[in-house]
Scaffold this motif. Structure first.
Motif, short mmCIF file in Angstrom:
data_model
loop_
_atom_site.label_atom_id
_atom_site.label_comp_id
_atom_site.label_asym_id
_atom_site.label_seq_id
_atom_site.Cartn_x
_atom_site.Cartn_y
_atom_site.Cartn_z
N UNK A 130 0.67 5.83 10.58
CA UNK A 130 0.98 6.15 9.53
C UNK A 130 0.88 5.03 8.53
N UNK A 131 0.41 5.03 7.51
CA UNK A 131 0.03 4.11 6.74
C UNK A 131 0.87 4.45 5.12
N UNK A 132 1.55 3.41 4.70
CA UNK A 132 2.23 3.81 3.45
C UNK A 132 1.21 3.70 2.35
N UNK A 133 1.67 4.26 1.12
CA UNK A 133 0.98 4.05 -0.04
C UNK A 133 0.58 2.70 -0.37
N UNK A 134 -0.66 2.55 -1.00
CA UNK A 134 -1.07 1.24 -1.49
C UNK A 134 -0.20 0.47 -2.12
N UNK A 135 0.75 1.31 -3.00
CA UNK A 135 1.97 0.40 -3.92
C UNK A 135 2.77 -0.56 -2.98
N UNK A 136 3.01 0.03 -1.92
CA UNK A 136 3.75 -0.86 -0.94
C UNK A 136 3.12 -1.94 -0.06
N UNK A 137 2.09 -1.80 -0.05
CA UNK A 137 1.02 -3.17 0.50
C UNK A 137 1.37 -4.38 -0.32
N UNK A 138 1.54 -4.21 -1.62
CA UNK A 138 1.64 -5.22 -2.47
C UNK A 138 3.22 -5.23 -3.06
N UNK A 139 4.13 -4.49 -2.68
CA UNK A 139 5.46 -4.63 -3.00
C UNK A 139 6.51 -4.46 -1.89
N UNK A 140 7.69 -5.33 -2.23
CA UNK A 140 8.67 -5.08 -1.18
C UNK A 140 9.72 -4.43 -1.86
N UNK A 141 9.87 -4.72 -3.19
CA UNK A 141 10.98 -4.07 -3.91
C UNK A 141 10.26 -3.31 -5.14
N UNK A 142 10.83 -2.48 -5.93
CA UNK A 142 10.34 -1.77 -7.12
C UNK A 142 10.04 -2.89 -8.20
N UNK A 143 8.80 -2.85 -8.56
CA UNK A 143 8.63 -3.43 -9.90
C UNK A 143 8.43 -5.09 -9.60
N UNK A 144 8.48 -5.74 -8.13
CA UNK A 144 8.16 -6.96 -8.01
C UNK A 144 6.88 -7.14 -7.08
N UNK A 145 5.89 -7.33 -7.71
CA UNK A 145 4.53 -7.53 -6.87
C UNK A 145 4.79 -8.81 -6.06
N UNK A 146 4.04 -8.46 -4.76
CA UNK A 146 4.17 -9.80 -3.91
C UNK A 146 2.62 -9.82 -3.29
N UNK A 147 2.29 -10.57 -2.46
CA UNK A 147 0.87 -10.62 -1.91
C UNK A 147 0.82 -9.42 -0.75
N UNK A 148 -0.28 -9.37 -0.34
CA UNK A 148 -0.77 -8.20 0.20
C UNK A 148 -0.15 -8.30 1.62
N UNK A 149 0.42 -7.30 2.28
CA UNK A 149 0.96 -7.24 3.76
C UNK A 149 0.99 -5.83 4.30
N UNK A 150 0.23 -6.22 5.24
CA UNK A 150 0.18 -4.92 6.03
C UNK A 150 1.35 -4.27 6.55
N UNK A 151 1.61 -3.07 6.30
CA UNK A 151 2.83 -2.37 6.80
C UNK A 151 2.74 -1.43 7.80
N UNK A 152 3.63 -1.37 8.69
CA UNK A 152 3.33 -0.34 9.77
C UNK A 152 4.96 0.30 9.92
#
Length: 115
Positions: free
Chosen positions: A1-23
């Protein structure tokens, strides 16, 4: 299961971070099995009168790691084993149906502890 692209660049709503693969983590997977997959399979087995589906759902709980929470820790303090998710679900049910309703004498665990 992969998250929506938004969550690959966010940990909190509205605060963009560097790309991180999530699982999905092991804890989340266990929670999905315990609280969604096993109950749905069991209900399916009841509805369609399929004993094999009900048994399979119970086996999943027996093979899944036990939940650790305040309820299960409370029972463990009194020497009640919590080896798998089947046990932890049973302990949660005992707490809700007996301990919380002060029906200790109607419960084998409560009766043994009060001796």
């Amino acid at each position: 299961v992969t998250p929506h692209d938004y969550w690959l660049y966010h940990y909190h709503f509205g605060k963009k971070t560097t790309f991180r693969e999530k699982s999905i983590g092991n804890d989340m997977l266990n929670n999905l099995i315990i609280n969604t997959l096993a109950p749905v399979l069991f209900a399916y087995g009841l509805y369609h009168n399929q004993e094999s589906a009900r048994e399979r759902s119970l086996k999943w709980l027996e093979k899944t790691r036990a939940e650790k929470n305040s309820i299960t820790r409370g029972f463990e303090q009194y020497g009640v084993e919590n080896k798998c998710a089947f046990d932890s679900q049973a302990l949660i049910e005992l707490k809700n149906e007996y301990c919380s309703l002060k029906r200790c004498l109607e419960c084998a665990v409560g009766h043994a502890l009060l001796k």
